[in-house]
Design an enzyme around this catalytic site. Structure first.
Site, PDB file in Angstrom:
ATOM      1  N   SER A  90      22.217  64.543  27.817  1.00  0.00           N
ATOM      2  CA  SER A  90      23.775  64.956  27.563  1.00  0.00           C
ATOM      3  C   SER A  90      24.393  64.676  28.562  1.00  0.00           C
ATOM      4  CB  SER A  90      23.572  66.716  27.392  1.00  0.00           C
ATOM      5  OG  SER A  90      23.181  67.126  28.668  1.00  0.00           O
ATOM      6  N   ASN A 135      17.592  66.050  28.034  1.00  0.00           N
ATOM      7  CA  ASN A 135      18.203  65.697  26.771  1.00  0.00           C
ATOM      8  C   ASN A 135      19.240  64.521  26.666  1.00  0.00           C
ATOM      9  OD1 ASN A 135      20.462  66.689  28.158  1.00  0.00           O
ATOM     10  ND2 ASN A 135      20.717  68.944  26.979  1.00  0.00           N
ATOM     11  N   SER A 153      22.398  74.841  45.322  1.00  0.00           N
ATOM     12  CA  SER A 153      23.647  74.135  45.777  1.00  0.00           C
ATOM     13  C   SER A 153      24.065  74.923  46.968  1.00  0.00           C
ATOM     14  CB  SER A 153      24.719  73.761  44.733  1.00  0.00           C
ATOM     15  OG  SER A 153      25.806  73.467  45.472  1.00  0.00           O
ATOM     16  N   LYS A 172      24.169  78.823  39.759  1.00  0.00           N
ATOM     17  CA  LYS A 172      23.287  78.490  40.731  1.00  0.00           C
ATOM     18  C   LYS A 172      22.937  79.941  41.525  1.00  0.00           C
ATOM     19  CE  LYS A 172      22.961  74.325  40.049  1.00  0.00           C
ATOM     20  NZ  LYS A 172      21.890  73.623  39.401  1.00  0.00           N
ATOM     21  N   GLY A 224      40.079  75.275  44.870  1.00  0.00           N
ATOM     22  CA  GLY A 224      38.560  75.572  45.090  1.00  0.00           C
ATOM     23  C   GLY A 224      37.944  75.059  45.875  1.00  0.00           C
ATOM     24  N   ASP A 225      38.508  74.173  46.678  1.00  0.00           N
ATOM     25  CA  ASP A 225      37.994  73.327  47.565  1.00  0.00           C
ATOM     26  C   ASP A 225      37.561  74.220  48.656  1.00  0.00           C
ATOM     27  OD1 ASP A 225      38.949  69.892  47.173  1.00  0.00           O
ATOM     28  OD2 ASP A 225      37.246  70.663  46.715  1.00  0.00           O
ATOM     29  N   TYR A 279      30.340  77.389  37.614  1.00  0.00           N
ATOM     30  CA  TYR A 279      29.198  76.446  37.717  1.00  0.00           C
ATOM     31  C   TYR A 279      28.427  77.052  39.101  1.00  0.00           C
ATOM     32  CZ  TYR A 279      26.728  73.014  40.639  1.00  0.00           C
ATOM     33  OH  TYR A 279      25.637  72.495  41.471  1.00  0.00           O
TER      34      TYR A 279
HETATM   35  C1  WQD Z   1      33.981  65.978  48.293  1.00  0.00           C
HETATM   36  C2  WQD Z   1      35.213  66.194  49.102  1.00  0.00           C
HETATM   37  C3  WQD Z   1      37.357  66.734  48.061  1.00  0.00           C
HETATM   38  C4  WQD Z   1      37.390  63.605  45.085  1.00  0.00           C
HETATM   39  C5  WQD Z   1      30.546  68.980  44.538  1.00  0.00           C
HETATM   40  C6  WQD Z   1      29.912  70.301  43.890  1.00  0.00           C
HETATM   41  C7  WQD Z   1      28.775  70.680  44.462  1.00  0.00           C
HETATM   42  C8  WQD Z   1      27.745  69.663  44.424  1.00  0.00           C
HETATM   43  C9  WQD Z   1      28.461  68.333  45.147  1.00  0.00           C
HETATM   44  C10 WQD Z   1      26.216  69.686  42.669  1.00  0.00           C
HETATM   45  C11 WQD Z   1      36.218  67.268  48.908  1.00  0.00           C
HETATM   46  C12 WQD Z   1      37.291  65.450  48.318  1.00  0.00           C
HETATM   47  C13 WQD Z   1      36.750  64.274  46.121  1.00  0.00           C
HETATM   48  C14 WQD Z   1      38.485  63.092  45.133  1.00  0.00           C
HETATM   49  C15 WQD Z   1      38.886  63.771  47.344  1.00  0.00           C
HETATM   50  N1  WQD Z   1      27.481  69.205  43.040  1.00  0.00           N
HETATM   51  N2  WQD Z   1      37.550  64.506  47.100  1.00  0.00           N
HETATM   52  N3  WQD Z   1      39.373  63.047  46.340  1.00  0.00           N
HETATM   53  O1  WQD Z   1      33.620  69.460  45.844  1.00  0.00           O
HETATM   54  O2  WQD Z   1      32.194  69.135  47.886  1.00  0.00           O
HETATM   55  O3  WQD Z   1      30.872  69.509  45.972  1.00  0.00           O
HETATM   56  O4  WQD Z   1      29.597  68.168  44.489  1.00  0.00           O
HETATM   57  O5  WQD Z   1      25.596  70.331  43.067  1.00  0.00           O
HETATM   58  O6  WQD Z   1      28.128  71.780  43.880  1.00  0.00           O
HETATM   59  O7  WQD Z   1      31.015  71.272  43.899  1.00  0.00           O
HETATM   60  O8  WQD Z   1      32.054  67.447  46.207  1.00  0.00           O
HETATM   61  O9  WQD Z   1      32.613  64.888  45.983  1.00  0.00           O
HETATM   62  O10 WQD Z   1      34.015  66.607  44.579  1.00  0.00           O
HETATM   63  O11 WQD Z   1      34.406  66.398  46.995  1.00  0.00           O
HETATM   64  O12 WQD Z   1      39.789  64.006  48.494  1.00  0.00           O
HETATM   65  O13 WQD Z   1      38.838  61.927  44.455  1.00  0.00           O
HETATM   66  O14 WQD Z   1      35.942  64.842  48.735  1.00  0.00           O
HETATM   67  O15 WQD Z   1      38.535  67.457  48.156  1.00  0.00           O
HETATM   68  O16 WQD Z   1      36.750  67.643  50.140  1.00  0.00           O
HETATM   69  P1  WQD Z   1      32.378  68.956  46.674  1.00  0.00           P
HETATM   70  P2  WQD Z   1      33.300  66.250  45.729  1.00  0.00           P
END
Ligand code: WQD
Length: 343
Positions: free
Chosen positions: A35, A33, A126, A155, A298-299, A151
């Site tokens: 979006s 779609n 995921s 899943k 949330g990390d 999110y």
């Molecule tokens: C990775 C690491 C951040 C950005 C998410 C979704 C997950 C999947 C993959 C879909 C973490 C650090 C990030 C920044 C940083 N998506 N970081 N500075 O959160 O592991 O997973 O994407 O399926 O479901 O939750 O991925 O790339 O956001 O972060 O330090 O500007 O990089 O803290 O440790 P994440 P991410």
């Protein structure tokens, strides 16, 4: 050639999977779609394959529109369902948007599939379903925990829906692929990640900072219980991830799959955020402007996959290194700059 419907097929992982499906001798049919994807991805796919791929601009929550596609495309052998929203932060702010789209689209798709006797589905899940795991690496038996975000909960709910359907005696056979962290781009640099707005994810933020689009990368936290204090993730090249979907479709079409199967799709290796940044700098020669900031709520501190099951059952193995993935992400970023300046 066997037709495979690819919902969200114009998206990041979807477009890479469409390419690998064609390379494997399948006929993908894209349904999107738009979006959270752009038509330019279809041009990139065409540039790689040298041919157009049929694409329907359709929303998977629209049963009538889905039926039209199934009627037009007789003989769909299986479906790969990518179409979903995936921004963790946005899901906290707008949970109903995520439940409607991510859960609603799966239920609607499954109902229409049953109407047309299409009974093979690969579902895009995921590692977020594991929450904060007690043990590492995580296997598919690691308890699925309360998700950290709406999110992640969508899943988890979708996996439960597929499990309930399997237990109901339905003919549906599903494989849920639990992605770790997809990164990088096709080696041709003609398709890649197209984050809309400010990237949430690490690697597009790295490449946009290196390209001067973003001022500085903030590394979220350096006081975790890890070798250098930054979070650990399992970064998997998107082309390897795409190939895992072909392996899953092959297994479903072979008739060997159980009613529902789950597979971790990662490299089996964990890397810290700092290691990822240093790999980017090493392979591109670009010095990245970054600082250490506070933790991101949330990390998950540490997570990486045990990929034994995908290796043994799907024959899946990652072939790309973290450095190669970073190089491909950078090549894609340079391609985007080039095409922007030409436009
Ligand atoms: C990775 C690491 C951040 C950005 C998410 C979704 C997950 C999947 C993959 C879909 C973490 C650090 C990030 C920044 C940083 N998506 N970081 N500075 O959160 O592991 O997973 O994407 O399926 O479901 O939750 O991925 O790339 O956001 O972060 O330090 O500007 O990089 O803290 O440790 P994440 P991410």
């Amino acid at each position: 050639m066997k037709k495979i419907l690819v919902t969200g097929g114009a998206g990041y992982i979807g477009s890479h999977t469409v390419v690998e499906l064609v390379e494997a001798g399948y006929e993908p049919i894209i349904l999107d779609n738009f979006s959270n994807s752009q038509e330019s991805a279809l041009e990139g796919v065409k540039a790689i394959l040298g041919r157009d791929i049929t694409c329907y601009r359709t929303d998977c929550t629209d049963a009538a529109a889905l039926r039209e596609v199934f009627e037009k495309e007789a003989g769909i052998a299986g479906v790969i369902h990518f179409a979903a929203y995936k921004a963790v932060g946005e899901s906290v702010a707008e949970p109903l948007k995520y439940y409607h789209n991510n859960v609603g689209s799966l239920v609607t798709l499954l109902q229409v599939m049953e109407e047309f006797q299409v009974d093979k589905l690969v579902f895009s899940s995921s590692c977020t379903v594991y929450g904060i795991p007690d043990q590492l690496p995580v296997t598919e038996q690691t308890p699925v925990q309360k998700a950290n975000s709406p999110y992640g909960n969508t899943k988890k709910m979708c996996e439960e829906i597929l499990t309930d359907l399997a237990d109901s005696g339905s003919n549906m056979h599903s494989i849920a692929l639990r992605y770790f962290n997809p990164i990088g781009a096709h080696p041709s640099a003609k398709i890649g990640e197209l984050p809309l707005g400010v990237p949430n994810n690490l690697v597009p933020f790295i490449t946009q900072t290196a390209a001067g689009i973003r001022e500085q990368l903030t590394i979220f936290g350096s006081d975790y219980d890890t070798p250098d204090g930054t979070c650990i993730r399992d970064y998997v090249h998107v082309v390897d991830l795409a190939k895992a979907h072909v392996a899953a479709i092959n297994r479903l079409l072979s008739g060997k799959a159980e009613n529902i199967e789950f597979f971790n799709v990662g490299t089996g290796t964990g890397n810290t955020v700092l290691e990822a940044v240093q790999a980017f700098e090493r392979v591109t020669g670009v010095k990245l402007n970054y600082k250490i900031g506070p933790r991101r709520p949330g990390d998950v501190p540490k997570i990486y996959a045990d990929v034994t099951k995908a290796t043994e059952v799907l024959g899946f193995r990652t072939t790309s290194t973290l450095e190669e993935a970073m190089q491909s992400a950078w090549d894609w970023q340079l391609h985007l700059q080039e095409s922007t300046t030409k436009a």
